[in-house]
Design an enzyme around this catalytic site. Structure first.
Site, short mmCIF file in Angstrom:
data_model
loop_
_atom_site.label_atom_id
_atom_site.label_comp_id
_atom_site.label_asym_id
_atom_site.label_seq_id
_atom_site.Cartn_x
_atom_site.Cartn_y
_atom_site.Cartn_z
N ARG A 235 0.86 -1.18 0.00
CA ARG A 235 0.00 0.00 0.00
C ARG A 235 0.90 1.23 0.00
O ARG A 235 1.96 1.22 0.63
CB ARG A 235 -0.86 0.06 1.28
CG ARG A 235 -1.96 -0.95 1.36
CD ARG A 235 -3.16 -0.60 0.46
NE ARG A 235 -4.24 -1.53 0.72
CZ ARG A 235 -4.89 -2.21 -0.22
NH1 ARG A 235 -4.59 -2.06 -1.50
NH2 ARG A 235 -5.87 -3.02 0.11
N GLU A 264 -4.34 7.38 -4.46
CA GLU A 264 -4.60 6.76 -5.77
C GLU A 264 -5.93 7.25 -6.32
O GLU A 264 -6.84 7.55 -5.54
CB GLU A 264 -4.60 5.24 -5.61
CG GLU A 264 -3.21 4.75 -5.20
CD GLU A 264 -3.09 3.23 -5.08
OE1 GLU A 264 -4.08 2.53 -5.37
OE2 GLU A 264 -2.02 2.75 -4.72
N HIS A 282 -1.44 0.36 -9.80
CA HIS A 282 -2.06 -0.58 -8.83
C HIS A 282 -2.68 -1.77 -9.56
O HIS A 282 -3.89 -2.03 -9.44
CB HIS A 282 -3.09 0.13 -7.95
CG HIS A 282 -3.31 -0.62 -6.64
ND1 HIS A 282 -3.67 0.00 -5.46
CD2 HIS A 282 -3.20 -1.94 -6.34
CE1 HIS A 282 -3.80 -0.91 -4.50
NE2 HIS A 282 -3.52 -2.10 -5.02
#
Lengths: 317, 317
Positions: A235, A264, A282
């Site tokens: 993360r 994000e 991601h």
């Protein structure tokens, strides 16, 4: 009639097709459910699907007064307010391990690409620098893998798969983890600082949370050193992104491979300007087989919940 | 006085530093030696260093009438006219295995990057497509590695290192090779066509030469199929590059990772336009440790030759 399931996060439609065949999906598409659906539409919604990193506070849970289960699509669940869920007797499920190979594979892709400078190399060929025999300081030979010291931070399913892949490249592998596993053939370091001091490449595979927030800070990056690389598929919150940007700018470290970011979907311009980083949006768990595995877990969790059973893939807070 | 060594190919200066400390280097920098040096300067040159893929015909050998040894920097020696060398009693040496890990690592880097669409992914982040939430058909999930069928064509030192790395990604590995090695834990296919028919990813690690010239042609690429990838870290001549370009254009195959090309340094525009290929400028053996290993072999060969001994790393024609 099919049971209602609220989709909280913004998921590509393709990922919900199989789930939509069994349940009546109310897709909030990343917005507060009450801004998309009426209180009346939400009042009998008993389950919701969320992306684990998406912040899911008490007030969102309260938009669905009948809520009984929060099902995370993926391994992570760091966005869920577990205290609020427990107070509301809401159970939480996830998809443990279903994406481990996919995420570990991306970690290796990022490590190999960053240390071998794949992005500038591809660009050098495509833009004609190679055929024009332009000098290319970025293409100077870099250290290879045999004997490279690779540290894995976090030895869950993803960390283990990273370690076994890295070992195949003739690297030395060490890890740190709350638990030491004697059955693993890798060197164990008791804490992160010692691991970072030792390694040339740090692979972050730790679970995100309050105790790992910004744990990779300016001090750690200095320990990693001028030949060091950091790869993060966990993360964005684990790394102090401003400190990382600074460390790349002043060559405190050699480079980075990042699939996750603090905010994000956003990689700041300061990061995207570096040629010695590799950036992906991601997509760690983003393979066809991984999605099928995650969907299997989501469906199994929903089926169990509606059958009145405990979740087969429950998260223990 | 140090012995003279002619440098035939164009090498970065850094690669010749250690060799230059022991020998008197005459650097022709890729040009015919007689266009750079006088016949008088060349008349007592007994050894030359060449890049194995660089065409080295009889007439170049004859520019150095005292020539006794051709030393290839690297594993390859496909550019050397062995018949001409034998007629002139010139021995040939190379650097076997010194770059195997480096080349195998790049093969994996290309395979992972191509199958995971790393180049478009990095571009999508850098150019702001991700933060703008632009649709990105190229980012659709692709098949993952577990269970992927990877075929290794050529089971020398590089092929073996490719196979052991690929296996760590939970792929199924098969190979074809003149010799079947019973000690290897991989499926053996008796010929290339059967291997290509079976596999999803073809890793080319075969030695270049007349019998492998354009062996990967339109027919083979059709066998590889629409989900297939080809990775080449061997020599450009093994693939019919025009057929490959056509196969990528009409989606006969899914993508490619190429470190080598038919005419280097040149990757044709038709290839560099594809987003589903990853291209590197022949950097397979290009790591610091690999270069040191290759230089060790070159120096050992030169030392042996001047001591009147047989080459420790001799090529048997």
């Amino acid at each position: 009639m099919a049971e209602k399931v609220l989709i909280y996060s913004r998921f590509p439609k393709a990922q919900m097709v199989r789930i939509g065949e069994r349940f009546d999906l109310l897709d909030a598409g990343g917005k507060p459910p009450l801004s998309v659906f009426s209180a009346d539409e939400l009042k009998d919604v008993r389950t919701m699907i969320t992306a684990g990193g998406h912040v899911l506070p008490a007030e969102v849970m309260d938009m669905m007064p009948a809520l009984g289960a929060i099902i995370c699509y993926g391994t992570g669940y760091d966005g869920v307010d577990f205290k609020a869920a427990a107070e509301r007797k809401v159970v939480v499920g996830n998809s443990p391990g279903a994406n481990a190979a996919s995420v570990a594979d991306l970690a290796l892709t990022l490590m190999l690409a960053a240390t071998r400078r794949l992005i500038p190399a591809d660009q050098y060929v495509r833009e004609g620098g190679w055929s024009d025999r332009k000098p290319s300081p970025l293409m100077a030979p870099q250290p290879g893998n045999p004997g490279r010291k690779v540290g894995v931070y976090g030895m869950g399913e993803i960390g283990r798969k990273i370690a076994s892949r890295v070992a195949a490249f003739e690297c030395d592998v060490a890890y740190t983890n709350r638990t030491k596993y004697d059955e693993l053939p890798y060197r164990y370091e008791p804490d992160l600082a010692a691991l970072v001091e030792w390694c040339d490449v740090l692979m972050i595979a730790v679970r995100a949370g309050a105790e790992t927030h910004h744990i990779i800070d300016a001090k750690m990056l200095k320990k990693l050193g001028p030949n060091g690389y950091v790869v993060n598929i966990s993360r964005g919150s684990v790394i102090d992104q401003a400190a990382l940007t600074q460390a790349l700018a002043d060559k405190t470290i050699a480079g980075a491979g990042l699939d996750v970011f603090e905010t994000e979907p956003h990689a700041p311009d300061a990061l995207t300007a570096f040629p010695n980083v590799v950036l992906t949006p991601h997509i760690g768990g983003h393979t066809l087989d991984s999605h099928i595995g995650m969907q299997d877990c989501v469906i199994a969790n929903l089926d169990a919940f509606y059958a009145g059973n405990t979740l087969p893939y429950a998260v223990k807070a």
